[in-house]
Write an enzyme that holds these catalytic residues in place. Structure first.
Site, short mmCIF file in Angstrom:
data_model
loop_
_atom_site.label_atom_id
_atom_site.label_comp_id
_atom_site.label_asym_id
_atom_site.label_seq_id
_atom_site.Cartn_x
_atom_site.Cartn_y
_atom_site.Cartn_z
N ARG A 100 6.35 -0.31 -1.87
CA ARG A 100 5.43 0.58 -1.16
C ARG A 100 4.99 1.70 -2.12
NH1 ARG A 100 4.98 -3.06 1.58
NH2 ARG A 100 5.34 -3.33 3.82
N HIS B 236 -2.52 -5.14 -4.22
CA HIS B 236 -1.58 -5.50 -3.15
C HIS B 236 -1.62 -7.01 -2.87
CE1 HIS B 236 0.74 -3.41 0.27
NE2 HIS B 236 1.16 -4.66 0.19
N GLU C 47 -4.49 3.00 -0.28
CA GLU C 47 -5.06 1.69 -0.63
C GLU C 47 -6.30 1.41 0.21
OE1 GLU C 47 -0.69 -0.25 -1.72
OE2 GLU C 47 -1.77 -0.96 0.05
#
Length: 323
Positions: A237, A285, A266
């Site tokens: 994270r 990601h 993000e």
């Protein structure tokens, strides 16, 4: 049973199969859903599935009648789980769907930071080898992992797999977790305090959840206590890392490299300090996003729904066990 998937576009752009979920009832799939569309699209749904569409306390009136919420992921920070618990709505996530996938992504970033393969590929394509006075050359010297120490912060399924990969490359492995148990059979391995891992590792890889205690677990103090030239990896994270402090450490050389698949925001805004930091790899990601892993998410979500429907729910993250 009516099942609504609020944002299926990211999970399945068309290369995996929704069939396991479709077999369970009347399924409606939306590419994405914003808050203004939530009430209309949730109407009549028994089960609501989301990947990145937030479900906050203020959204609850819009999902009146929903009896189960499923997260098409492991992390559930986009869900107000406590508010849903107060309504008696279980929230189920998906775990261990891409253990090797994420660990391999972390290792790929480590190898790139150590071997500089993209840098040298571009150099050769630009004609540098042809112009070189020596038979071979290097822009940066490659680094061998054998004999170095890998420090793992978090030792769940992904952390354990990362340890196995590090061991296969000849690294010593240190691991920190809340309850040290079931040490692996390979050697050298040891459970260690967080402080010891920070001070003693050549590579630190983050595999812990984001909590109040772990936010900015890698901060200016931790970075200053690392071995000079250490490498930091984050496939967990983004907020685990103080990005401004990490960027400063990269610029000073205290960190020799950073590989991250996650950021505090993000997608990142243009002023994110890591975007201009040297020796930094940032991927969008995607460590989880192999075809295999995304199909696993669908299959495991279907099993979550089946178990909930049968009265024996699993992977419940907010303590609600009723069907």
């Amino acid at each position: 049973m009516k099942i609504v998937i609020l944002d299926g576009g990211v999970l399945n752009p068309g290369d995996v199969d929704w069939a396991p979920i479709k077999a369970l009832g009347d399924v409606t799939i939306y590419e994405s859903t914003n808050s203004d569309q939530l009430a209309e699209r949730s109407k009549g749904a028994d089960v609501l599935l989301t990947n990145k569409t937030p479900l906050r306390k203020e959204d609850l009136p819009a999902i009146e009648g929903v009896r189960m919420v499923g997260i098409l992921a492991t992390g559930y920070n986009i869900i107000d789980t406590e508010a849903l618990a107060q309504r008696g709505i279980p929230v189920c996530n998906v775990v261990a769907y891409g253990v090797s996938d994420v660990a391999q992504h972390a290792m790929a970033m480590l190898l790139e930071l150590c071997r500089h393969t993209s840098l040298h590929t571009e150099s050769v394509k630009n004609g540098d080898w042809l112009k070189s006075k020596q038979w071979c050359y290097w822009k940066l010297p490659p680094v061998c992992l054998e004999g170095l120490t890998m420090g793992l912060i978090g030792f769940g399924s992904i952390g354990r797999r990362m340890g196995e990969l590090a061991h296969a490359f000849g690294m010593s492995v240190l691991a920190n977790c809340r309850v040290p148990k079931d040490p692996p059979t390979y050697s050298p391995f040891a459970f260690a305090t967080l402080e010891h891992i920070i001070c003693s590792s050549d590579v630190i890889s983050l595999h812990c959840p984001l909590t109040k205690e772990t936010k900015h677990i890698i901060n200016a103090k931790a970075l200053s206590n690392m071995r000079k030239g250490a490498i930091l990896l984050n496939t967990s994270r983004g907020p685990l890392v103080d990005e401004a402090a990490a960027a400063a450490a990269l610029k000073s050389g205290q960190l020799s490299g950073l590989g991250t698949d996650v950021l505090s925001e993000e997608p990142p805004t243009a002023d994110n300090p890591l975007l201009s930091a040297p020796n930094t790899l940032i991927t969008p990601h995607i460590a989880w996003a192999t075809t295999r892993a995304r199909q696993n998410i669908i299959d495991l979500t279907a099993e979550n729904i089946r178990r909930w429907q049968s009265g024996t729910p699993v992977n419940v993250v907010n303590g609600v066990s009723n069907a």
